[in-house]
Motif scaffolding. Sequence first.
Motif, PDB file in Angstrom:
ATOM      1  N   ASP A 243      26.637  44.833  23.469  1.00  0.00           N
ATOM      2  CA  ASP A 243      26.264  45.451  24.743  1.00  0.00           C
ATOM      3  C   ASP A 243      27.378  46.308  25.324  1.00  0.00           C
ATOM      4  OD1 ASP A 243      28.082  43.558  25.532  1.00  0.00           O
ATOM      5  OD2 ASP A 243      26.788  42.593  27.004  1.00  0.00           O
ATOM      6  N   GLY A 244      28.398  46.589  24.498  1.00  0.00           N
ATOM      7  CA  GLY A 244      29.502  47.425  24.961  1.00  0.00           C
ATOM      8  C   GLY A 244      30.419  46.750  25.950  1.00  0.00           C
ATOM      9  N   GLY A 245      30.349  45.426  26.020  1.00  0.00           N
ATOM     10  CA  GLY A 245      31.234  44.679  26.905  1.00  0.00           C
ATOM     11  C   GLY A 245      30.673  44.446  28.297  1.00  0.00           C
ATOM     12  N   GLN A 246      29.447  44.892  28.561  1.00  0.00           N
ATOM     13  CA  GLN A 246      28.873  44.734  29.892  1.00  0.00           C
ATOM     14  C   GLN A 246      28.650  43.260  30.241  1.00  0.00           C
ATOM     15  OE1 GLN A 246      28.617  47.199  32.159  1.00  0.00           O
ATOM     16  NE2 GLN A 246      29.711  48.311  30.545  1.00  0.00           N
ATOM     17  N   GLY A 247      28.263  42.463  29.257  1.00  0.00           N
ATOM     18  CA  GLY A 247      28.086  41.042  29.511  1.00  0.00           C
ATOM     19  C   GLY A 247      29.389  40.366  29.888  1.00  0.00           C
ATOM     20  N   LEU A 248      30.469  40.761  29.204  1.00  0.00           N
ATOM     21  CA  LEU A 248      31.781  40.215  29.515  1.00  0.00           C
ATOM     22  C   LEU A 248      32.200  40.607  30.927  1.00  0.00           C
ATOM     23  CD1 LEU A 248      34.186  38.631  28.302  1.00  0.00           C
ATOM     24  CD2 LEU A 248      35.131  40.822  27.551  1.00  0.00           C
ATOM     25  N   LEU A 249      31.922  41.845  31.319  1.00  0.00           N
ATOM     26  CA  LEU A 249      32.245  42.289  32.670  1.00  0.00           C
ATOM     27  C   LEU A 249      31.492  41.478  33.714  1.00  0.00           C
ATOM     28  CD1 LEU A 249      32.410  46.209  32.709  1.00  0.00           C
ATOM     29  CD2 LEU A 249      34.279  44.584  32.937  1.00  0.00           C
ATOM     30  N   GLU A 250      30.226  41.194  33.452  1.00  0.00           N
ATOM     31  CA  GLU A 250      29.429  40.423  34.410  1.00  0.00           C
ATOM     32  C   GLU A 250      29.982  39.009  34.573  1.00  0.00           C
ATOM     33  OE1 GLU A 250      25.411  40.548  33.093  1.00  0.00           O
ATOM     34  OE2 GLU A 250      25.220  42.724  33.323  1.00  0.00           O
ATOM     35  N   LEU A 251      30.324  38.367  33.451  1.00  0.00           N
ATOM     36  CA  LEU A 251      30.911  37.027  33.520  1.00  0.00           C
ATOM     37  C   LEU A 251      32.248  37.059  34.248  1.00  0.00           C
ATOM     38  CD1 LEU A 251      30.185  35.688  29.912  1.00  0.00           C
ATOM     39  CD2 LEU A 251      29.065  34.972  32.041  1.00  0.00           C
ATOM     40  N   ALA A 252      33.063  38.074  33.950  1.00  0.00           N
ATOM     41  CA  ALA A 252      34.366  38.196  34.588  1.00  0.00           C
ATOM     42  C   ALA A 252      34.221  38.400  36.090  1.00  0.00           C
ATOM     43  CB  ALA A 252      35.148  39.351  33.970  1.00  0.00           C
ATOM     44  N   THR A 253      33.276  39.213  36.493  1.00  0.00           N
ATOM     45  CA  THR A 253      33.062  39.450  37.919  1.00  0.00           C
ATOM     46  C   THR A 253      32.648  38.167  38.624  1.00  0.00           C
ATOM     47  OG1 THR A 253      32.441  41.752  37.510  1.00  0.00           O
ATOM     48  CG2 THR A 253      31.751  40.783  39.611  1.00  0.00           C
ATOM     49  N   THR A 254      31.755  37.405  37.997  1.00  0.00           N
ATOM     50  CA  THR A 254      31.357  36.115  38.564  1.00  0.00           C
ATOM     51  C   THR A 254      32.555  35.191  38.684  1.00  0.00           C
ATOM     52  OG1 THR A 254      29.125  36.294  37.654  1.00  0.00           O
ATOM     53  CG2 THR A 254      29.886  34.083  38.229  1.00  0.00           C
ATOM     54  N   GLY A 255      33.411  35.181  37.656  1.00  0.00           N
ATOM     55  CA  GLY A 255      34.614  34.357  37.695  1.00  0.00           C
ATOM     56  C   GLY A 255      35.533  34.740  38.836  1.00  0.00           C
ATOM     57  N   LEU A 256      35.723  36.026  39.055  1.00  0.00           N
ATOM     58  CA  LEU A 256      36.572  36.477  40.160  1.00  0.00           C
ATOM     59  C   LEU A 256      35.995  36.076  41.508  1.00  0.00           C
ATOM     60  CD1 LEU A 256      37.754  40.013  39.015  1.00  0.00           C
ATOM     61  CD2 LEU A 256      39.145  37.970  39.300  1.00  0.00           C
ATOM     62  N   GLU A 257      34.677  36.130  41.624  1.00  0.00           N
ATOM     63  CA  GLU A 257      34.043  35.718  42.876  1.00  0.00           C
ATOM     64  C   GLU A 257      34.250  34.228  43.130  1.00  0.00           C
ATOM     65  OE1 GLU A 257      30.041  36.931  42.250  1.00  0.00           O
ATOM     66  OE2 GLU A 257      30.406  39.044  42.755  1.00  0.00           O
ATOM     67  N   GLN A 258      34.191  33.431  42.066  1.00  0.00           N
ATOM     68  CA  GLN A 258      34.425  32.000  42.208  1.00  0.00           C
ATOM     69  C   GLN A 258      35.861  31.719  42.646  1.00  0.00           C
ATOM     70  OE1 GLN A 258      33.264  30.725  38.282  1.00  0.00           O
ATOM     71  NE2 GLN A 258      31.189  30.185  38.927  1.00  0.00           N
ATOM     72  N   VAL A 259      36.795  32.464  42.084  1.00  0.00           N
ATOM     73  CA  VAL A 259      38.197  32.279  42.458  1.00  0.00           C
ATOM     74  C   VAL A 259      38.421  32.728  43.899  1.00  0.00           C
ATOM     75  CG1 VAL A 259      40.568  32.967  41.971  1.00  0.00           C
ATOM     76  CG2 VAL A 259      38.990  32.535  40.078  1.00  0.00           C
ATOM     77  N   ALA A 260      37.859  33.870  44.277  1.00  0.00           N
ATOM     78  CA  ALA A 260      38.052  34.402  45.621  1.00  0.00           C
ATOM     79  C   ALA A 260      37.484  33.473  46.691  1.00  0.00           C
ATOM     80  CB  ALA A 260      37.410  35.780  45.726  1.00  0.00           C
ATOM     81  N   ALA A 261      36.505  32.671  46.332  1.00  0.00           N
ATOM     82  CA  ALA A 261      35.944  31.727  47.284  1.00  0.00           C
ATOM     83  C   ALA A 261      36.957  30.649  47.663  1.00  0.00           C
ATOM     84  CB  ALA A 261      34.683  31.078  46.712  1.00  0.00           C
TER      85      ALA A 261
END
Length: 466
Positions: A243-261
């Motif tokens: 998928d050109g890394g889009q799935g990895l980006l989505e998981l990473a973004t979710t991870g950052l949101e969890q950390v920012a919380a």
Amino acid sequence: MTIPQQQRPPEELTPAAYGEGLPSPWYPSLQLPPPRRSYLWPLLCALLVLSAAVAVAGGVATAAALRGGGRAPTAATWVEVDAKAIDLVLQRRTEAVQRKDAEEWMADVDQRDPAFTKRQRQEFDNLTKLPFAQLEFERIPQSVVKMAAFLPPGAFEQYHAAVRVVPVTVRHRIDGVDSRPVATPWLAVFAFTGHKWVIAGDGAGKDLPTGEAGQPWDAAGPIAVVRNARVTAVISADTGPADGGQGLLELATTGLEQVAAVKPGGWDGKVLLTAVADRRIFDTYFAESQDRVAQVAAIAVPYYSAVVEWANRPAYATTRIVFNPSELSAAKGELQHDLTHEFTHAAMGPVTGPYTPRWVVEGFAEYVAYRDGHFAAAGIRQALGDLAITAFPDDKQFYEEPRNYVAGWLACRMIAEQYGQDKLVAFYEAFLRLSEVDSVAREVLGVTRAQLEQQWRDYVDAQRRG
């Protein structure tokens, strides 16, 4: 720098054995500890300065050292080191990347070695793919004898006295990621041939500075960069995700949101993630223990304003995340956990000191990764097994027992539940000022270490009983 390792548990104790949402006794990720702050640190830096032009007589003595005590070449064959010429080569490399001028880049490369020539062309191509806001190559004066240990095999025989390993800091900022310059190391082999100094190879051997040959531009194949507002991910262009890394980006973004919380401020909130297929990029961080590379899924590497091994007390700059390529095909849930865990290390990097206990560092990262989970007593009992919960795990033995991750996680979870999440964050941050658990516990939580350990033991017992 010695990287702490983790052991792979028996097959029946792998994460899959516990089902969705249950903590595993093997957490295949780790963080490099920060350097010890001491007037003796860094001991490995002799701080012997290489002069701008080494005298002929001194050059002969150095040549003898380079040969390991063998017969030095005669003074007539010695070529003086021209620091100014080397600095100009490094300056041209920066300009070549900025202008994306491959011919200018290769003009300063000795192209007699086809393999090295190919690597240089690939490195240039990879560098031009990265979104640099700043890039420069800076020569760092170091002991020529110390640097001689990194001469690749055959270099002295090929170039004789006219060869040097020159330590170079690659100072850079990734656009949209770094708020301050990051220093990474490069051991450049310079040789005098064709009446000029050229780049003839890369340093090799044991005890390379942290990050040498482990940067995304060092990948043997072409890279691709995928990014969004908060994540810049470097993947292999030819063997990357379908998928050109889009799935990895989505998981990473979710991870950052969890950390920012949990940690909303005090860090950049953005990351550079390297997830390329070239195993060398990951393996370089395990030079002393190659047999354990397969046991770790990802690593969080703190970087500073200067290369740790060449500077005294550099300031923290950022934390880079590097994935083991063999783990990128893991289940979505496992990848999500690993990303969140590693991003927590990045978020806490500015407040992680040399005295922050490993059980706090890793336990806090597990707390964030599992913060929204609900766990059955049976799962916790199985994860802990017969691990004795007595005193907080010692740093020296922490990574020898994978279940210490579970113990650290439960300790941090207990602090958050009984004192509040803000107190847990304050507990972590206090180790920048205080070196003992007892002092931190008294100041932040109002209890002694002994009392905190008893609360932890009682909490674990309660979790096991359900």
